[in-house]
Write a protein that holds these residues in place. Sequence first.
Motif, mmCIF file in Angstrom:
data_model
loop_
_atom_site.group_PDB
_atom_site.id
_atom_site.type_symbol
_atom_site.label_atom_id
_atom_site.label_comp_id
_atom_site.label_asym_id
_atom_site.label_seq_id
_atom_site.Cartn_x
_atom_site.Cartn_y
_atom_site.Cartn_z
ATOM 1 N N PHE A 137 -10.125 6.332 5.441
ATOM 2 C CA PHE A 137 -9.273 7.882 4.798
ATOM 3 C C PHE A 137 -10.890 8.168 6.291
ATOM 4 O O PHE A 137 -11.888 8.357 6.128
ATOM 5 C CB PHE A 137 -10.329 7.894 3.746
ATOM 6 C CG PHE A 137 -9.583 7.142 2.660
ATOM 7 C CD1 PHE A 137 -8.819 7.614 2.200
ATOM 8 C CD2 PHE A 137 -9.508 5.800 2.354
ATOM 9 C CE1 PHE A 137 -7.791 7.170 0.277
ATOM 10 C CE2 PHE A 137 -9.313 5.684 1.406
ATOM 11 C CZ PHE A 137 -7.864 5.723 0.694
ATOM 12 N N VAL B 23 0.674 -1.036 -0.217
ATOM 13 C CA VAL B 23 -0.253 0.137 -0.231
ATOM 14 C C VAL B 23 0.963 1.424 -0.017
ATOM 15 O O VAL B 23 1.773 1.544 1.112
ATOM 16 C CB VAL B 23 -0.725 0.102 1.880
ATOM 17 C CG1 VAL B 23 -1.809 1.144 1.432
ATOM 18 C CG2 VAL B 23 -2.040 -1.316 0.803
ATOM 19 N N GLU B 24 0.641 2.251 -0.965
ATOM 20 C CA GLU B 24 1.853 3.632 -1.330
ATOM 21 C C GLU B 24 0.272 4.913 -0.784
ATOM 22 O O GLU B 24 -0.540 4.976 -1.673
ATOM 23 C CB GLU B 24 2.324 3.666 -2.287
ATOM 24 C CG GLU B 24 2.820 4.258 -2.016
ATOM 25 C CD GLU B 24 3.447 4.894 -4.279
ATOM 26 O OE1 GLU B 24 4.413 5.937 -4.369
ATOM 27 O OE2 GLU B 24 3.455 3.555 -4.813
ATOM 28 N N ILE B 25 0.674 5.273 0.521
ATOM 29 C CA ILE B 25 0.163 6.008 0.429
ATOM 30 C C ILE B 25 0.738 7.935 -0.007
ATOM 31 O O ILE B 25 1.555 7.854 0.593
ATOM 32 C CB ILE B 25 -0.441 6.687 1.909
ATOM 33 C CG1 ILE B 25 -1.026 5.454 1.817
ATOM 34 C CG2 ILE B 25 -0.832 7.263 2.530
ATOM 35 C CD1 ILE B 25 -1.169 5.517 3.909
ATOM 36 N N ILE C 129 -7.256 0.195 5.006
ATOM 37 C CA ILE C 129 -7.572 1.533 4.621
ATOM 38 C C ILE C 129 -8.357 2.136 5.237
ATOM 39 O O ILE C 129 -9.346 2.389 4.662
ATOM 40 C CB ILE C 129 -6.782 1.868 3.545
ATOM 41 C CG1 ILE C 129 -6.085 0.666 2.870
ATOM 42 C CG2 ILE C 129 -6.695 3.111 2.571
ATOM 43 C CD1 ILE C 129 -5.769 0.448 1.475
ATOM 44 N N ALA D 7 -0.056 12.902 1.815
ATOM 45 C CA ALA D 7 -1.652 13.333 2.834
ATOM 46 C C ALA D 7 -1.822 13.163 3.865
ATOM 47 O O ALA D 7 -1.800 12.621 4.911
ATOM 48 C CB ALA D 7 -2.377 11.504 1.817
ATOM 49 N N ILE E 134 -5.279 9.948 5.867
ATOM 50 C CA ILE E 134 -5.489 8.311 5.844
ATOM 51 C C ILE E 134 -4.458 7.456 6.450
ATOM 52 O O ILE E 134 -3.640 8.046 6.927
ATOM 53 C CB ILE E 134 -4.363 8.326 4.255
ATOM 54 C CG1 ILE E 134 -5.426 9.205 2.991
ATOM 55 C CG2 ILE E 134 -4.606 6.999 3.746
ATOM 56 C CD1 ILE E 134 -4.597 9.005 1.945
ATOM 57 N N SER E 135 -5.060 6.455 7.064
ATOM 58 C CA SER E 135 -4.082 5.329 7.599
ATOM 59 C C SER E 135 -3.868 4.182 6.674
ATOM 60 O O SER E 135 -5.297 3.652 5.868
ATOM 61 C CB SER E 135 -4.332 5.026 8.479
ATOM 62 O OG SER E 135 -5.426 4.832 9.382
ATOM 63 N N HIS E 136 -3.424 3.282 7.416
ATOM 64 C CA HIS E 136 -3.486 1.413 7.132
ATOM 65 C C HIS E 136 -2.996 0.798 7.992
ATOM 66 O O HIS E 136 -1.518 1.093 8.416
ATOM 67 C CB HIS E 136 -2.132 1.453 5.312
ATOM 68 C CG HIS E 136 -1.765 -0.087 5.229
ATOM 69 N ND1 HIS E 136 -0.927 -0.621 5.351
ATOM 70 C CD2 HIS E 136 -2.605 -0.916 4.864
ATOM 71 C CE1 HIS E 136 -0.490 -1.693 4.390
ATOM 72 N NE2 HIS E 136 -1.926 -1.825 4.990
ATOM 73 N N ASN F 289 -8.559 13.452 0.056
ATOM 74 C CA ASN F 289 -6.901 13.163 -1.254
ATOM 75 C C ASN F 289 -7.919 13.163 -2.868
ATOM 76 O O ASN F 289 -8.341 11.954 -3.041
ATOM 77 C CB ASN F 289 -6.990 12.308 -0.339
ATOM 78 C CG ASN F 289 -6.037 12.305 1.317
ATOM 79 O OD1 ASN F 289 -5.225 13.719 1.466
ATOM 80 N ND2 ASN F 289 -7.415 12.503 1.860
ATOM 81 N N LEU G 116 -8.287 6.048 -4.848
ATOM 82 C CA LEU G 116 -7.923 4.334 -4.618
ATOM 83 C C LEU G 116 -7.797 4.113 -6.120
ATOM 84 O O LEU G 116 -8.630 3.567 -6.865
ATOM 85 C CB LEU G 116 -8.888 3.308 -3.385
ATOM 86 C CG LEU G 116 -7.936 2.051 -3.602
ATOM 87 C CD1 LEU G 116 -7.163 2.423 -2.684
ATOM 88 C CD2 LEU G 116 -9.208 0.694 -2.708
ATOM 89 N N VAL H 100 -4.524 6.321 -3.347
ATOM 90 C CA VAL H 100 -4.356 5.501 -2.600
ATOM 91 C C VAL H 100 -3.654 4.272 -3.490
ATOM 92 O O VAL H 100 -4.596 3.740 -3.620
ATOM 93 C CB VAL H 100 -4.391 4.666 -1.376
ATOM 94 C CG1 VAL H 100 -3.735 3.601 -0.693
ATOM 95 C CG2 VAL H 100 -4.525 6.443 -0.267
#
Length: 393
Positions: free
Chosen positions: A112, A65-67, A110, A71, A74-76, A118, A151, A122
Motif C-alpha cells: 500500500f 489476491v483480489e484488489i 502486497i 483502488a 496498491i500493488s501485488h 482504501n 485487508l 484487499v
Amino acid sequence: MAETATAETVSTVHDNKGDLFASFDVADFPVPHAKDEVWRFVPLRRLNGLHDGSFDKAVPAQVSVEIPAGADGISHEVVSRDDDRIGVTGGGVDRVSAQAWTSSTEGHVITFKKNCHNEEPVVVTITGTGEGVTAFGNLVIEVEDGADAALQIHTVGTGTLADNHEYLLGDNARLTVVVHEDWDDGAVHLGSEVAQLGRDAVLRHNVALFGGSVVRLQPRVKFLAPGGDAELLGVYFADDGQFFEQRMLVDHAQPNCRSNVLYKGALQGDKSTRAREARTAWIGDVLIRSNAQGTDTYEANRNLVLTEGARADAVPNLEIETGNIVGAGHAATVGRFDDEQLFYLMSRGIPEGEARKLIVHGFFSEVIARIPVEGVRETLEAKINDELAGIEL
C-alpha cells in the motif's frame, strides 16, 4: 538472517518473553515434544508431520489476491523466497515456523503506497491444497508511511499448511486485518504472524476461527517507535474433535504505545469419548520493557464451555520491567452459562434452550460488532447459528 544455534541454545531460558531465539533454518530447532512448554497443549500426532519433518511433498501455498476495482496505490507481486522484502521481521521462533521458511519457494508481497487510502479491503484467499502434499507460504503486507489499508485473509478448503505473514506498518500508517479461518473439518494450519509498527502507526487485527481440525495461530506485535496503537480481537468456536490454539505476544519496546487484546471462545464437545473432545488453548503474553514508559495495555480472554467433553485453557501473562506506565492488566475466564442471565431471560417467558442460545450470541457480540467488514460479521453470526443448531444446551 539469524545466526545458527544448537538445540541447547534454542531451549535456553530467555531473559524475557520477547527475547526469543529466531532462525530461518529448521535445523536450528529440536523436534518438539509434548512436555515442551510452548507445545504442551498441541496434539503433535495430528500435525501431519509439520513438527518433525515427516510431512508429505512440499508445494507452494495456493494464494489468490483480489484488489478492489479502482483502488489506487496498491500493488501485488509474487516473488522468490529469496526476495529481500521477505523475512524482514526475522526468522521463525519455533520449528514449524522455521520449517515454513526452509520449505517455501515463493512469497506474495502486497504494498500500500505512501499516503494512499482504501476503505474496501484487499481480499487474500488461501485455498487448501488437499491430501498428499503439504503447503508452505509467505505473505508480506507493507503499508507505507501515512497509508490507510484494509485487508481480509480468508482460508478455505482442506489440506496441511504452514505459513508466515508479515505486516510492516510505516510511520502514521494504519492497517485493518480480518483473518477468517474457514477451513473444512480436516484441515491442519499452523500460522505465524508478525506485525512491526512505526511511529504513531495503528493496527487493528481481527481473527475469526471456526473451521479446521488443528489450527495454531501465533500473532506477534513489535513496536518500533513511540505512539503505536495495536488492537487484537478474536472469536473462535470449537466443536467435536477440533483443537484451536492462539498464542500471542505484544512486545512494548517503545514508550507511549497502547495495546488492547480481547478474545472470546465457545466450545462444545462429545462427552461420550475423549477422542472427540473439543479443545482450545489461548496464551497471551504482554511484555513491557524497561524503556517503554507511558505504556497502556490490557488483555482478556473469555471462554464459554457449552457441553461436557470440552476443555479450554487460558493463560494470560504480563511481564513488566518499568512502573512508569499508564496502566496494565489482564484477565481470563473459563466457565459455563451465567445463571442470573439465564434466569432473567426465562422469567421473561423465553424457553430455556432459546435463552441459552441468546446468551451465546450476546457473549460473542462484543467482539463481532467491532469487526469492520459487514459481510464477515453476517457470516460469523450465521456460523454461530449453525454451531448451535441441533444441540441441547
